[in-house]
Design a protein around this motif. Sequence first.
Motif, PDB file in Angstrom:
ATOM      1  N   SER A  70      -1.634   9.347  -1.233  1.00  0.00           N
ATOM      2  CA  SER A  70      -2.970   9.614  -0.681  1.00  0.00           C
ATOM      3  C   SER A  70      -2.885  10.486   0.566  1.00  0.00           C
ATOM      4  O   SER A  70      -3.725  11.370   0.784  1.00  0.00           O
ATOM      5  CB  SER A  70      -3.689   8.301  -0.371  1.00  0.00           C
ATOM      6  N   SER A 103       0.117   4.862  -1.178  1.00  0.00           N
ATOM      7  CA  SER A 103      -0.312   5.204   0.180  1.00  0.00           C
ATOM      8  C   SER A 103       0.229   6.571   0.594  1.00  0.00           C
ATOM      9  O   SER A 103      -0.505   7.405   1.142  1.00  0.00           O
ATOM     10  CB  SER A 103       0.171   4.124   1.162  1.00  0.00           C
ATOM     11  N   ALA A 136      -3.191  -3.047   3.350  1.00  0.00           N
ATOM     12  CA  ALA A 136      -1.728  -3.031   3.442  1.00  0.00           C
ATOM     13  C   ALA A 136      -1.133  -4.393   3.759  1.00  0.00           C
ATOM     14  O   ALA A 136      -0.088  -4.770   3.244  1.00  0.00           O
ATOM     15  CB  ALA A 136      -1.278  -2.007   4.485  1.00  0.00           C
ATOM     16  N   LEU A 157      -6.524   1.869   1.614  1.00  0.00           N
ATOM     17  CA  LEU A 157      -5.135   1.417   1.449  1.00  0.00           C
ATOM     18  C   LEU A 157      -4.580   0.828   2.743  1.00  0.00           C
ATOM     19  O   LEU A 157      -3.804  -0.132   2.717  1.00  0.00           O
ATOM     20  CB  LEU A 157      -4.263   2.587   0.975  1.00  0.00           C
ATOM     21  N   ARG A 158      -4.970   1.394   3.871  1.00  0.00           N
ATOM     22  CA  ARG A 158      -4.505   0.852   5.152  1.00  0.00           C
ATOM     23  C   ARG A 158      -5.073  -0.537   5.399  1.00  0.00           C
ATOM     24  O   ARG A 158      -4.379  -1.429   5.890  1.00  0.00           O
ATOM     25  CB  ARG A 158      -4.911   1.792   6.292  1.00  0.00           C
ATOM     26  N   VAL A 203      -7.246   6.681   1.919  1.00  0.00           N
ATOM     27  CA  VAL A 203      -6.251   6.323   2.938  1.00  0.00           C
ATOM     28  C   VAL A 203      -6.727   5.117   3.737  1.00  0.00           C
ATOM     29  O   VAL A 203      -5.964   4.177   4.012  1.00  0.00           O
ATOM     30  CB  VAL A 203      -5.974   7.519   3.866  1.00  0.00           C
TER      31      VAL A 203
END
Length: 641
Positions: A383, A380, A608, A604-605, A601
């Motif tokens: 990125s 993360s 998470a 990945l968020r 991004v």
Amino acid sequence: MGVPDAVRPKGLFNSIKFFVFCHSLLQLSQLLVSGYMKSSISTIERRYGLSSQKSGLLAAFNEVGNTVLIVFVSFFGSRVHRPRFIGGGALLAGVASLMMATPHFLSGKYDYGDDISSSSDNSSGLCQSESSSAAPLSNQSCQQQESPAQQVAYPLLLLAQLLLGVASVPIQPFGISYIDDHASRRNSPLYLGILLAVTSIGPAFGFITGSFMQRFYVDFDKLTKDQITLDSKDLRWVGAWWLGFLVASCLLFITAMPYFFFPRTMTREDSADNVESKPDSKQQTKPLQELSLLQFLKSFPRIALRTLRTPVYLLVVLAQVNLAALLSGLATFMAKFIENQFSQTTSFSTMMIGGVGIPMAVVGTVLGGALMRRFNLSVSGSSKLCTAAILLGMFFAMPMLLIGCPTQTVAGVFPPGTGALSCSSDCRCPQEAFNPVCGSDGVEFRSPCHAGCSSVQIDANNKVTNYTECRCVGGLGFALPGTCGSGCSHLLKPFMVLLALTSFIAAFSQTPSYMMILRSVPPEDKSLAVGVQYMLFRVLAFMPGPVLYGSVIDTTCILWGRKCGKTTSCQYYNLDRFRERFLGLQVVFVCGGLLCFLLTVVVLRRRAGRPELQPENNGGYELVNEHKATDDNKEVNGNKT
């Protein structure tokens, strides 16, 4: 029979340190050829009358042979005598480099058109109401242009580039795996770091070598010093592009020799952790060794597809493809852009790329890796670093679109719509004439004939000083040899500052993006994931990139050269269009890379807080594929939980 490798005594060729030294020299020589080719592409284009699209295809053609064979490296890597394959690849690269220079020796002398100072009556190329002497010279020139040696030059260059691509297949992959197998776990990263540094500076040496070689006239081996009347500032100047390939060929032959004396395997470096690491490596390579070639080829598409269905992997690779396409085009044509936009010589323009652009990118790459290590960035965090680097790089790249000057006034050519010059209509100027002169009124003409000049002054060195009695030139009525230029030379410094900053900042994304790729796929797929990545680089970026840039550059040409009724290379570009389209395409690729990193991004968020995302011991993440996995993947994932 030779001595078995296991009982071979210690010596120079049983030292992995010496192998690293030899491999560094080999990769430097190999990448010098690659950089030198790109630095010479505009010179080859002018010498053989190629369009930018054709020269772009030539620059990209080495990727064809490489792409076709790179898949087999993963299969044959543990089954063959790797040092000998590396040596064989180096010898083939030496032969290919030698072949690159062959067209120069097969072709006749470079015919650049009007040669006033060498003509018998010192009047060739001037305005003459009745001229019959030019026809025999033109016919003789056309016979030379249509000779078999001249016609075979471009196919021969393509074949040499194809062989260079084939030759490079075993060099880097086999070298890296051989070092990793026989170096201690502690020293292996250091050795690979040395190779990475050499890989980075190799193309820079190629550009610097190209800059030096292009200061010599292309036919300096066929003409005496007094017979060479052009200088490097002349638009018709062609440097000794072939000379660097001869030098590189000698270096490749020399650096290939040691590899035939290295053993197939050698004793690992003395280290306490070797006992633990050696069985692991054997265990990892065993499944690959059990596969037949047919089984390997059948399983490769399935594994590649499975890898591409990992969202983070796919997005990061697409981002890198955009940046790789950008890099391939800039490395091939940026020197040509500087040469035309800022009225610089080919040698100086090439030096700007090799001495400023590439070194700044190398520094940025190293610092990007240092930042990752300093802050121990996860996938993360990596990125976000990549996104910030590309966004900041675009901030410095955008002003470059505004740095430049409009095309100089060329009578009968630019501005468009001026038509033929009535003042020189009775001079019977040949359509193919190209010997630019700058009138005393600041207007450029394609040749002294088009300027209506009927007299010439030559100095003691048999070189033209100026043309007089020019009926088309206002004011004092004389013209100086050479182009008037774009008047933009003073803007080169701010342009190079912005280019250096863009290269430096954008390069921060290279190391983090590579680590994201390695951490986003299952461990058993890492080696093939890297192979798929490089294949996509070649298919989607390195092969089409130079051709696309060359095609875009060709659309900005306002006057194509003509020789013997055939179109040759471009003589004048619309500089505003050249700048807007060439650098505009750069911005498009940067935006594509930025978009992919931004999507990474976001992905990945959103993942998470989900249980599918598990931290690994190395600070990264293992992204479990949401699609239906195969049975072997289920077993692997079950063992990990």
